[in-house]
Design a protein around this motif. Structure first.
Motif, mmCIF file in Angstrom:
data_model
loop_
_atom_site.group_PDB
_atom_site.id
_atom_site.type_symbol
_atom_site.label_atom_id
_atom_site.label_comp_id
_atom_site.label_asym_id
_atom_site.label_seq_id
_atom_site.Cartn_x
_atom_site.Cartn_y
_atom_site.Cartn_z
ATOM 1 N N GLY B 51 0.830 -1.187 0.000
ATOM 2 C CA GLY B 51 0.000 0.000 0.000
ATOM 3 C C GLY B 51 0.865 1.238 0.000
ATOM 4 N N ALA B 52 0.245 2.371 -0.232
ATOM 5 C CA ALA B 52 0.989 3.634 -0.252
ATOM 6 C C ALA B 52 1.730 3.823 1.058
ATOM 7 C CB ALA B 52 0.033 4.789 -0.506
ATOM 8 N N GLY B 53 3.011 4.162 0.951
ATOM 9 C CA GLY B 53 3.850 4.405 2.111
ATOM 10 C C GLY B 53 4.480 3.182 2.721
ATOM 11 N N ILE B 54 4.187 1.989 2.169
ATOM 12 C CA ILE B 54 4.691 0.734 2.743
ATOM 13 C C ILE B 54 5.418 -0.054 1.664
ATOM 14 C CG2 ILE B 54 4.107 -1.390 3.946
ATOM 15 C CD1 ILE B 54 1.419 -0.051 4.686
ATOM 16 N N THR B 55 6.704 -0.309 1.905
ATOM 17 C CA THR B 55 7.477 -1.123 0.968
ATOM 18 C C THR B 55 8.307 -2.138 1.746
ATOM 19 O OG1 THR B 55 9.376 0.380 0.942
ATOM 20 C CG2 THR B 55 7.639 0.770 -0.694
ATOM 21 N N ASP B 56 8.721 -3.194 1.064
ATOM 22 C CA ASP B 56 9.541 -4.201 1.723
ATOM 23 C C ASP B 56 10.417 -4.887 0.689
ATOM 24 O OD1 ASP B 56 8.764 -6.585 4.392
ATOM 25 O OD2 ASP B 56 10.658 -5.677 3.731
ATOM 26 N N LYS B 57 11.519 -5.447 1.182
ATOM 27 C CA LYS B 57 12.476 -6.103 0.304
ATOM 28 C C LYS B 57 11.986 -7.478 -0.112
ATOM 29 C CE LYS B 57 16.428 -3.806 2.475
ATOM 30 N NZ LYS B 57 17.681 -3.993 3.246
ATOM 31 N N GLY B 58 12.388 -7.845 -1.342
ATOM 32 C CA GLY B 58 12.155 -9.186 -1.822
ATOM 33 C C GLY B 58 13.419 -10.015 -1.745
ATOM 34 N N GLU B 59 13.610 -10.895 -2.734
ATOM 35 C CA GLU B 59 14.766 -11.798 -2.729
ATOM 36 C C GLU B 59 16.071 -11.106 -3.090
ATOM 37 O OE1 GLU B 59 13.887 -15.744 -4.817
ATOM 38 O OE2 GLU B 59 12.332 -14.416 -5.606
ATOM 39 N N VAL B 60 16.016 -10.139 -4.010
ATOM 40 C CA VAL B 60 17.241 -9.549 -4.568
ATOM 41 C C VAL B 60 17.197 -8.024 -4.538
ATOM 42 C CG1 VAL B 60 17.871 -11.541 -5.994
ATOM 43 C CG2 VAL B 60 16.253 -9.859 -6.889
ATOM 44 N N PRO B 61 17.137 -7.395 -3.364
ATOM 45 C CA PRO B 61 16.959 -5.937 -3.299
ATOM 46 C C PRO B 61 18.227 -5.114 -3.465
ATOM 47 C CG PRO B 61 17.057 -6.861 -1.105
ATOM 48 C CD PRO B 61 17.136 -8.029 -2.058
ATOM 49 N N ASN B 62 19.395 -5.746 -3.352
ATOM 50 C CA ASN B 62 20.637 -4.964 -3.344
ATOM 51 C C ASN B 62 20.845 -4.221 -4.651
ATOM 52 O OD1 ASN B 62 21.137 -5.888 -0.789
ATOM 53 N ND2 ASN B 62 22.548 -7.497 -1.431
ATOM 54 N N GLY B 63 21.144 -2.928 -4.527
ATOM 55 C CA GLY B 63 21.379 -2.091 -5.696
ATOM 56 C C GLY B 63 20.144 -1.361 -6.186
ATOM 57 N N TYR B 64 19.038 -1.564 -5.500
ATOM 58 C CA TYR B 64 17.761 -0.967 -5.898
ATOM 59 C C TYR B 64 17.098 -0.253 -4.717
ATOM 60 C CZ TYR B 64 18.331 -4.587 -9.483
ATOM 61 O OH TYR B 64 18.817 -5.402 -10.470
ATOM 62 N N ASN B 65 16.253 0.702 -5.057
ATOM 63 C CA ASN B 65 15.407 1.343 -4.059
ATOM 64 C C ASN B 65 14.038 1.612 -4.657
ATOM 65 O OD1 ASN B 65 16.707 1.883 -1.429
ATOM 66 N ND2 ASN B 65 18.256 2.850 -2.713
ATOM 67 N N VAL B 66 13.030 1.676 -3.794
ATOM 68 C CA VAL B 66 11.679 1.955 -4.247
ATOM 69 C C VAL B 66 11.036 2.975 -3.326
ATOM 70 C CG1 VAL B 66 11.287 -0.303 -5.325
ATOM 71 C CG2 VAL B 66 10.735 0.049 -2.901
ATOM 72 N N SER B 67 9.944 3.518 -3.811
ATOM 73 C CA SER B 67 9.089 4.374 -3.003
ATOM 74 C C SER B 67 7.657 4.144 -3.445
ATOM 75 C CB SER B 67 9.481 5.851 -3.170
ATOM 76 O OG SER B 67 9.356 6.239 -4.531
ATOM 77 N N ARG B 68 6.706 4.463 -2.579
ATOM 78 C CA ARG B 68 5.288 4.289 -2.934
ATOM 79 C C ARG B 68 4.517 5.434 -2.271
ATOM 80 N NH1 ARG B 68 1.637 -0.293 -3.302
ATOM 81 N NH2 ARG B 68 -0.080 0.447 -4.619
ATOM 82 N N SER B 69 4.529 6.562 -2.933
ATOM 83 C CA SER B 69 3.849 7.738 -2.371
ATOM 84 C C SER B 69 2.367 7.762 -2.728
ATOM 85 C CB SER B 69 4.526 9.025 -2.846
ATOM 86 O OG SER B 69 4.539 9.072 -4.260
ATOM 87 N N THR B 70 1.975 7.056 -3.773
ATOM 88 C CA THR B 70 0.571 6.982 -4.159
ATOM 89 C C THR B 70 0.199 5.529 -4.428
ATOM 90 O OG1 THR B 70 0.957 7.182 -6.547
ATOM 91 C CG2 THR B 70 0.738 9.243 -5.290
ATOM 92 N N THR B 71 -1.084 5.246 -4.461
ATOM 93 C CA THR B 71 -1.533 3.895 -4.800
ATOM 94 C C THR B 71 -1.139 3.533 -6.226
ATOM 95 O OG1 THR B 71 -3.391 4.030 -3.268
ATOM 96 C CG2 THR B 71 -3.566 2.406 -5.031
ATOM 97 N N GLU B 72 -1.150 4.516 -7.118
ATOM 98 C CA GLU B 72 -0.966 4.241 -8.538
ATOM 99 C C GLU B 72 0.482 3.962 -8.949
ATOM 100 O OE1 GLU B 72 -4.591 6.234 -7.645
ATOM 101 O OE2 GLU B 72 -2.540 6.958 -7.310
ATOM 102 N N ASP B 73 1.445 4.594 -8.298
ATOM 103 C CA ASP B 73 2.820 4.595 -8.794
ATOM 104 C C ASP B 73 3.772 3.846 -7.881
ATOM 105 O OD1 ASP B 73 1.839 7.804 -9.539
ATOM 106 O OD2 ASP B 73 2.408 6.390 -11.125
ATOM 107 N N PHE B 74 4.704 3.135 -8.515
ATOM 108 C CA PHE B 74 5.692 2.358 -7.751
ATOM 109 C C PHE B 74 7.006 2.367 -8.534
ATOM 110 C CE2 PHE B 74 7.183 -0.150 -4.518
ATOM 111 C CZ PHE B 74 7.401 -1.491 -4.797
#
Lengths: 117, 113
Positions: B51-74
């Motif tokens: 959901g918006a504002g909530i992110t978590d790592k998967g199997e291979v997160p190193n070298g990447y970053n994410v954000s989720r400020s809206t429901t629509e965009d990731f």
């Protein structure tokens, strides 16, 4: 941990013949199983899923899959292959330690289906 | 109904460069995912969001970053591109738990040279 195995990297079949793409899974509870298809340079498309109920599940494009709990398998089948069925097929599983479904799917490595005319 | 839209479709990066892979969905799905696909390796989960504002790592997160400020965009961010990040990246979204399955975007093919 849950896992999915697709033992065949490639399956070759003649057009008109039946096809089977194999999938086995490992989970500690009830599995939720999916098949996806990927055509060249495209994203994955949903084919069918098993959640509960009848072990034979019918999906898009004439495909079906049979859930076999004792063999922990979910093989994809089609009675008569078409050249246009040639694509990469992925099996996936979702399961939680509490018996329900997590929000994540674990995918197999994919099986390339080649249908010869 | 566009579903899941990814941009760009193709990109070539030089080692050390940064970029953001865009992903947008118009289905009001709470759950979104980033996968990478390498030949013979299937799909590996990089990051996900419930959901918006909530992110978590998967199997291979190193070298990447994410954000989720809206429901629509990731969006997926690569800060210092490395050749090992050469891959095809897929974004997906889901209505809820895994029983609903995913809707996938058409992918971004990234080459790092």
């Amino acid at each position: 941990a849950q896992s999915v195995a697709q033992p065949e990297d490639q399956v070759n079949v003649a057009e008109g013949n039946p096809l089977t793409v194999k999938c086995t899974y490992s989970v500690s509870g009830n599995p939720y199983l999916f098949w996806y298809v990927q055509y060249p340079n495209r994203g994955l498309q949903f084919l069918l899923k098993y959640i509960t109920g009848d072990n034979l599940v019918k999906g898009s494009y004439g495909f079906e899959a049979e859930f076999n709990k004792s063999q922990t398998s979910f093989h994809l089948k089609k009675p008569s292959a078409l050249v246009s069925d040639s694509a990469l097929y992925f099996c996936a599983v979702s399961q939680s330690p509490y018996g329900g479904a997590t929000n994540k799917l674990i995918f197999g490595t994919g099986t390339l289906l080649a249908v010869q005319p | 109904n566009a579903g899941v839209t990814q941009t760009p479709k193709f990109r070539i990066l030089k080692i050390g460069q940064s970029m953001t892979l865009q992903c947008a969905q118009d289905m009001n799905h709470n759950y979104m995912y980033w996968y990478r696909q390498d030949p013979g390796m299937g799909l590996k989960l990089i990051y996900y969001s419930v959901g918006a504002g909530i992110t978590d790592k998967g199997e291979v997160p190193n070298g990447y970053n994410v954000s989720r400020s809206t429901t629509e965009d990731f969006p997926l961010r690569l800060e210092l591109a490395a050749p090992s990040q050469t891959s095809v990246y897929f974004c997906a979204s889901s209505r809820g738990t895994g029983i609903y399955g995913y809707t996938f975007g058409s992918g971004t093919r990234l080459t790092v040279v």
